[in-house]
Design a protein around this motif. Structure first.
Motif, mmCIF file in Angstrom:
data_model
loop_
_atom_site.group_PDB
_atom_site.id
_atom_site.type_symbol
_atom_site.label_atom_id
_atom_site.label_comp_id
_atom_site.label_asym_id
_atom_site.label_seq_id
_atom_site.Cartn_x
_atom_site.Cartn_y
_atom_site.Cartn_z
ATOM 1 N N MET A 26 -16.382 -36.894 -31.518
ATOM 2 C CA MET A 26 -16.319 -38.024 -32.443
ATOM 3 C C MET A 26 -14.779 -38.652 -32.396
ATOM 4 O O MET A 26 -14.685 -39.891 -32.405
ATOM 5 N N LEU A 27 -13.967 -37.737 -32.406
ATOM 6 C CA LEU A 27 -12.615 -38.231 -32.265
ATOM 7 C C LEU A 27 -11.943 -38.830 -31.023
ATOM 8 O O LEU A 27 -11.347 -39.768 -30.964
ATOM 9 N N THR A 28 -12.536 -38.223 -29.872
ATOM 10 C CA THR A 28 -11.954 -38.673 -28.672
ATOM 11 C C THR A 28 -12.882 -39.679 -28.071
ATOM 12 O O THR A 28 -12.338 -40.731 -27.341
ATOM 13 N N LEU A 29 -14.066 -39.745 -28.357
ATOM 14 C CA LEU A 29 -15.175 -40.636 -27.791
ATOM 15 C C LEU A 29 -15.902 -41.580 -28.953
ATOM 16 O O LEU A 29 -16.270 -42.628 -28.262
ATOM 17 N N GLY A 30 -15.755 -41.475 -29.981
ATOM 18 C CA GLY A 30 -16.544 -42.150 -30.920
ATOM 19 C C GLY A 30 -17.914 -41.830 -30.815
ATOM 20 O O GLY A 30 -18.588 -42.780 -31.427
ATOM 21 N N ARG A 31 -18.278 -40.763 -30.324
ATOM 22 C CA ARG A 31 -19.941 -40.424 -30.119
ATOM 23 C C ARG A 31 -20.297 -39.363 -30.831
ATOM 24 O O ARG A 31 -19.633 -38.347 -31.253
ATOM 25 N N VAL A 32 -21.570 -39.341 -31.273
ATOM 26 C CA VAL A 32 -22.272 -38.285 -32.073
ATOM 27 C C VAL A 32 -22.685 -37.207 -31.202
ATOM 28 O O VAL A 32 -23.381 -37.604 -30.084
ATOM 29 N N MET A 33 -22.554 -36.074 -31.379
ATOM 30 C CA MET A 33 -23.125 -35.146 -30.519
ATOM 31 C C MET A 33 -24.262 -34.507 -30.956
ATOM 32 O O MET A 33 -24.817 -33.569 -31.673
ATOM 33 N N GLY A 34 -25.375 -35.156 -30.547
ATOM 34 C CA GLY A 34 -26.911 -34.898 -30.916
ATOM 35 C C GLY A 34 -27.326 -34.337 -29.470
ATOM 36 O O GLY A 34 -27.198 -35.352 -28.457
ATOM 37 N N ALA A 35 -27.923 -33.498 -29.337
ATOM 38 C CA ALA A 35 -28.392 -32.664 -28.001
ATOM 39 C C ALA A 35 -29.175 -33.461 -27.334
ATOM 40 O O ALA A 35 -29.163 -33.549 -25.900
ATOM 41 N N THR A 36 -30.197 -33.915 -28.014
ATOM 42 C CA THR A 36 -31.380 -34.700 -27.322
ATOM 43 C C THR A 36 -30.785 -36.169 -26.758
ATOM 44 O O THR A 36 -31.015 -36.676 -25.602
ATOM 45 N N GLY A 37 -29.999 -36.600 -27.315
ATOM 46 C CA GLY A 37 -29.235 -38.122 -27.312
ATOM 47 C C GLY A 37 -28.212 -37.646 -25.889
ATOM 48 O O GLY A 37 -28.198 -38.386 -24.797
ATOM 49 N N VAL A 38 -27.462 -36.553 -25.779
ATOM 50 C CA VAL A 38 -26.645 -36.091 -24.763
ATOM 51 C C VAL A 38 -27.624 -36.098 -23.588
ATOM 52 O O VAL A 38 -27.342 -36.519 -22.319
ATOM 53 N N LEU A 39 -28.705 -35.182 -23.655
ATOM 54 C CA LEU A 39 -29.690 -34.964 -22.501
ATOM 55 C C LEU A 39 -30.277 -36.283 -21.949
ATOM 56 O O LEU A 39 -30.442 -36.523 -20.860
ATOM 57 N N SER A 40 -30.858 -37.211 -23.076
ATOM 58 C CA SER A 40 -31.324 -38.455 -22.215
ATOM 59 C C SER A 40 -30.224 -39.376 -21.753
ATOM 60 O O SER A 40 -30.661 -39.965 -20.783
ATOM 61 N N GLY A 41 -28.926 -39.195 -22.075
ATOM 62 C CA GLY A 41 -28.004 -40.211 -21.467
ATOM 63 C C GLY A 41 -27.739 -39.395 -20.202
ATOM 64 O O GLY A 41 -26.998 -40.113 -19.125
ATOM 65 N N VAL A 42 -27.785 -38.212 -19.776
ATOM 66 C CA VAL A 42 -27.832 -37.541 -18.446
ATOM 67 C C VAL A 42 -28.967 -38.150 -17.365
ATOM 68 O O VAL A 42 -28.886 -38.483 -16.498
ATOM 69 N N ILE A 43 -30.186 -38.017 -18.287
ATOM 70 C CA ILE A 43 -31.227 -38.351 -17.529
ATOM 71 C C ILE A 43 -31.273 -40.131 -17.195
ATOM 72 O O ILE A 43 -31.732 -40.305 -15.735
ATOM 73 N N ALA A 44 -30.836 -40.872 -18.056
ATOM 74 C CA ALA A 44 -30.787 -42.270 -17.889
ATOM 75 C C ALA A 44 -29.549 -42.721 -18.210
ATOM 76 O O ALA A 44 -29.474 -43.302 -19.488
ATOM 77 N N PRO A 45 -28.313 -42.504 -17.628
ATOM 78 C CA PRO A 45 -27.087 -42.730 -17.844
ATOM 79 C C PRO A 45 -26.908 -44.531 -17.991
ATOM 80 O O PRO A 45 -27.652 -45.178 -17.038
ATOM 81 N N THR A 46 -25.932 -44.999 -18.881
ATOM 82 C CA THR A 46 -25.793 -46.374 -18.873
ATOM 83 C C THR A 46 -24.604 -46.693 -18.066
ATOM 84 O O THR A 46 -24.373 -47.958 -17.784
ATOM 85 N N SER A 47 -23.834 -45.848 -17.677
ATOM 86 C CA SER A 47 -22.631 -45.817 -16.874
ATOM 87 C C SER A 47 -22.043 -44.570 -16.272
ATOM 88 O O SER A 47 -22.676 -43.748 -16.827
ATOM 89 N N ARG A 48 -21.039 -44.718 -15.437
ATOM 90 C CA ARG A 48 -20.485 -43.629 -14.573
ATOM 91 C C ARG A 48 -19.838 -42.767 -15.790
ATOM 92 O O ARG A 48 -19.821 -41.425 -15.843
ATOM 93 N N GLN A 49 -19.119 -43.452 -16.805
ATOM 94 C CA GLN A 49 -18.177 -42.751 -17.622
ATOM 95 C C GLN A 49 -19.086 -42.030 -18.671
ATOM 96 O O GLN A 49 -18.895 -41.018 -19.146
ATOM 97 N N ASP A 50 -20.524 -42.640 -18.921
ATOM 98 C CA ASP A 50 -21.261 -42.196 -19.978
ATOM 99 C C ASP A 50 -21.869 -40.937 -19.468
ATOM 100 O O ASP A 50 -22.296 -39.852 -20.169
ATOM 101 N N PHE A 51 -22.255 -41.034 -18.307
ATOM 102 C CA PHE A 51 -22.636 -39.589 -17.421
ATOM 103 C C PHE A 51 -21.837 -38.759 -17.405
ATOM 104 O O PHE A 51 -22.266 -37.692 -17.833
ATOM 105 N N ALA A 52 -20.574 -39.021 -17.239
ATOM 106 C CA ALA A 52 -19.679 -37.937 -17.111
ATOM 107 C C ALA A 52 -19.415 -37.016 -18.224
ATOM 108 O O ALA A 52 -19.453 -35.695 -18.113
ATOM 109 N N TRP A 53 -19.151 -37.552 -19.389
ATOM 110 C CA TRP A 53 -18.975 -36.878 -20.487
ATOM 111 C C TRP A 53 -20.181 -36.153 -20.953
ATOM 112 O O TRP A 53 -20.138 -34.888 -21.488
#
Length: 143
Positions: free
Chosen positions: A25-52
């Motif tokens: 949250m402090l570094t990227l302003g993102r919420v750490m929900g495991a399913t949201g993280v996984l879905s973002g790896v499966i269907a990333p919106t950008s290269r940076q989004d996929f990387a983290w």
């Protein structure tokens, strides 16, 4: 079936999850929900989004390897249910995550910390149904 209470391991794990969620949250302003993280790896919106997201998932998966490096033994995992029960549980959790707009880690750790009313309601719902499911499976069905 007996559930073993492990207060120190649970406390340590909770501290690490809370620290990771706070740092994300402090570094990227993102919420750490495991399913949201996984879905973002499966269907990333950008290269940076996929990387983290990929780095976070790699950290989650590599936990047992870190334990092995420190202790010399892999952690044991005992799953006292059959494969069909695991599959049914996975489908039920998937439906809950979809209709609840997030998972237990997103709502329970991050949403509750932000005092989100939606997350408070979702977490209470998760807990009520968890208690009911454990009661039915253990005491009504005797599994």
């Amino acid at each position: 079936m007996e559930t073993v209470f492990t207060p120190w391991a649970s406390l340590g794990g909770g501290i690490l999850i809370g620290l990771a969620a706070t740092l994300l949250m402090l570094t990227l302003g993102r919420v750490m929900g495991a399913t949201g993280v996984l879905s973002g790896v499966i269907a990333p919106t950008s290269r940076q989004d996929f990387a983290w997201r990929a780095a976070l998932l790699a950290g989650m998966v590599s936990g047992p390897l870190a334990i092995f490096a420190v202790s010399g033994a892999m952690p044991t995992v005992d799953v006292p249910v059959s494969l069909p029960m695991l599959l049914i549980g996975g489908v039920v959790v998937g439906l809950g995550v979809t209709y609840g707009s997030g998972c237990t880690s997103g709502h329970g750790v991050c949403g509750m910390a932000r005092l989100s009313l939606r997350s408070v309601v979702a977490t209470a719902t998760f807990m009520i149904f968890t208690f009911a499911t454990v009661y039915v499976v253990r005491h009504v069905l005797g599994m």
